[in-house]
Write an enzyme that holds these catalytic residues in place. Structure first.
Site, short mmCIF file in Angstrom:
data_model
loop_
_atom_site.label_atom_id
_atom_site.label_comp_id
_atom_site.label_asym_id
_atom_site.label_seq_id
_atom_site.Cartn_x
_atom_site.Cartn_y
_atom_site.Cartn_z
N ASN A 28 18.22 41.71 29.86
CA ASN A 28 19.23 41.94 30.90
C ASN A 28 20.63 41.77 30.27
OD1 ASN A 28 19.97 42.68 33.51
ND2 ASN A 28 20.35 40.57 34.08
N LEU A 29 20.83 42.55 29.22
CA LEU A 29 21.98 42.34 28.33
C LEU A 29 23.29 42.76 28.98
CD1 LEU A 29 20.36 43.67 25.04
CD2 LEU A 29 20.36 41.34 25.94
N GLY A 32 28.52 39.92 27.04
CA GLY A 32 28.43 38.65 26.30
C GLY A 32 27.40 38.76 25.18
N HIS A 33 26.21 39.30 25.51
CA HIS A 33 25.17 39.48 24.47
C HIS A 33 25.67 40.43 23.38
CE1 HIS A 33 22.42 38.53 27.99
NE2 HIS A 33 22.00 37.67 27.08
N GLN A 57 10.13 27.98 29.10
CA GLN A 57 11.37 27.29 29.43
C GLN A 57 11.72 27.35 30.92
OE1 GLN A 57 13.52 29.99 26.66
NE2 GLN A 57 15.21 29.90 28.12
N LYS A 146 28.30 29.47 25.79
CA LYS A 146 28.10 29.32 27.23
C LYS A 146 26.95 28.34 27.50
CE LYS A 146 27.17 31.25 31.51
NZ LYS A 146 25.72 31.07 31.46
N GLN A 150 22.29 23.91 24.74
CA GLN A 150 21.26 24.63 23.98
C GLN A 150 21.71 24.82 22.53
OE1 GLN A 150 18.91 28.20 25.39
NE2 GLN A 150 20.49 29.31 24.28
N LEU A 181 30.25 35.54 31.73
CA LEU A 181 29.19 36.54 31.89
C LEU A 181 27.83 35.86 31.72
CD1 LEU A 181 30.51 39.76 30.11
CD2 LEU A 181 31.01 38.85 32.38
N SER A 182 26.90 36.24 32.57
CA SER A 182 25.56 35.66 32.55
C SER A 182 24.60 36.64 33.21
CB SER A 182 25.56 34.35 33.35
OG SER A 182 24.25 34.00 33.73
O1 PAF Z 1 19.67 31.61 25.73
C1 PAF Z 1 18.64 32.30 25.94
O2 PAF Z 1 18.69 33.44 26.37
C2 PAF Z 1 17.27 31.68 25.70
O3 PAF Z 1 17.27 30.33 26.01
C3 PAF Z 1 16.75 31.91 24.25
C4 PAF Z 1 17.64 31.21 23.23
C5 PAF Z 1 16.69 33.38 23.98
C6 PAF Z 1 15.34 31.33 24.12
O4 PAF Z 1 14.44 31.92 25.01
#
Ligand code: PAF
Length: 275
Positions: A28-29, A32-33, A57, A146, A150, A181-182
């Site tokens: 779902n880019l 930001g990606h 996760q 962001k 992590q 952005l998310s």
């Molecule tokens: O930040 C993310 O999108 C996820 O936590 C990652 C690092 C791709 C791991 O699934």
């Protein structure tokens, strides 16, 4: 761009490459990606991206099933960024059996802030990131600021396991009105989208107060939480922390960051601002 779904084919395609720059994503880019892909290109060659929505996760009550997926659009965007390989494994490729070996980050890093509200989240993240690193074998990997906690946890995992991967942090990309952005922004209604920049505005106001000389962090946190609540948000946390280890800030600490997570309607947003 080659789209590869098996670990075996990925290894064959990447064999002999020793400057791979890797960007793991859950798809779902958005812009930001794409900024992560561009930063990756400055740090290595070829650029490899992954799209894998990692069940490990997500908590049992969380949005794994409804997490936004837009594979075709994502492929088009990555093509335009000149990504060499997209690794997009199916779940049965990444987890052919139950993933019983897992990476458990230390309690003082993994069970606070996001970890307190999303138990097991960082265990799932570290486990998949280590596995993705084993598949891709990158020299550098790019993670956005962001997801500040992590980034810190992954960096420390790499240090403690002496992984030969340099972690490159990327600045948060914001919409013109300040909203970070998310992928989860797509869950906001039109009205919520208009209200969403208030999280960033609240963090900015808190930052300004500290820069102007206030050091009563706990009062500032309470005031900011109250402002969020008054505007219809349900904050999980909003906290001034030390950048290096995300422990609570004390007067005299040099490099600080304010981190926050809050729900607006059904959408949970996180953001942070370095001070
Ligand atoms: O930040 C993310 O999108 C996820 O936590 C990652 C690092 C791709 C791991 O699934």
């Amino acid at each position: 761009m080659k789209i590869i779904s098996s670990i075996h084919a990925l290894r064959a395609q990447l064999s002999g490459q020793n400057r791979i720059a890797f960007v793991p994503t859950m798809g779902n880019l958005h812009e930001g990606h794409l900024s992560l892909m561009r930063l990756a290109r400055q740090h290595g060659d070829p650029v490899v991206a992954s799209i894998f929505v990692n069940r490990l996760q997500f908590g049992p009550q969380e949005d794994f099933d409804t997490y936004p997926r837009s594979f075709e659009d994502d492929v088009e965007k990555l093509e335009k960024e000149g990504v060499y390989v997209l690794f997009a494994p199916h779940e049965r490729e990444m987890y052919p059996q139950a993933q019983e070996y897992r990476i458990d980050p230390p309690h003082h890093l993994g069970d606070m802030l996001e970890g307190e509200f999303r138990p097991g989240f960082f265990k799932g993240v570290c486990t998949v990131v280590l596995k993705l690193f084993a598949c891709v074998q990158p020299r550098v990997a790019v993670f956005g600021k962001k997801d500040y906690q992590q980034l810190m946890i992954i960096r420390q995992m790499c240090e403690q396991f002496a992984l030969p991967v340099e972690i490159v942090p990327a600045q948060t990309v914001r919409a013109q009105d300040g909203l970070a952005l998310s992928s989860r922004n797509s869950g906001l209604s039109e009205i919520e989208r208009a209200q969403a920049p208030f999280l960033y505005q609240t963090l900015s106001a808190l930052k300004d107060a500290i820069v102007a000389g206030r050091h009563d962090f706990s009062d500032l946190e309470k005031e900011s939480m109250a402002a969020l609540i008054a505007h219809g948000w349900q904050p999980d946390y909003l906290s001034v922390r030390r950048r290096c280890d995300l422990q609570p800030a004390h007067v005299g600490d040099a490099s600080l960051v304010v981190v926050a997570a809050a729900k607006l309607g059904a959408t949970r947003l996180i953001d942070n601002l370095e001070i």
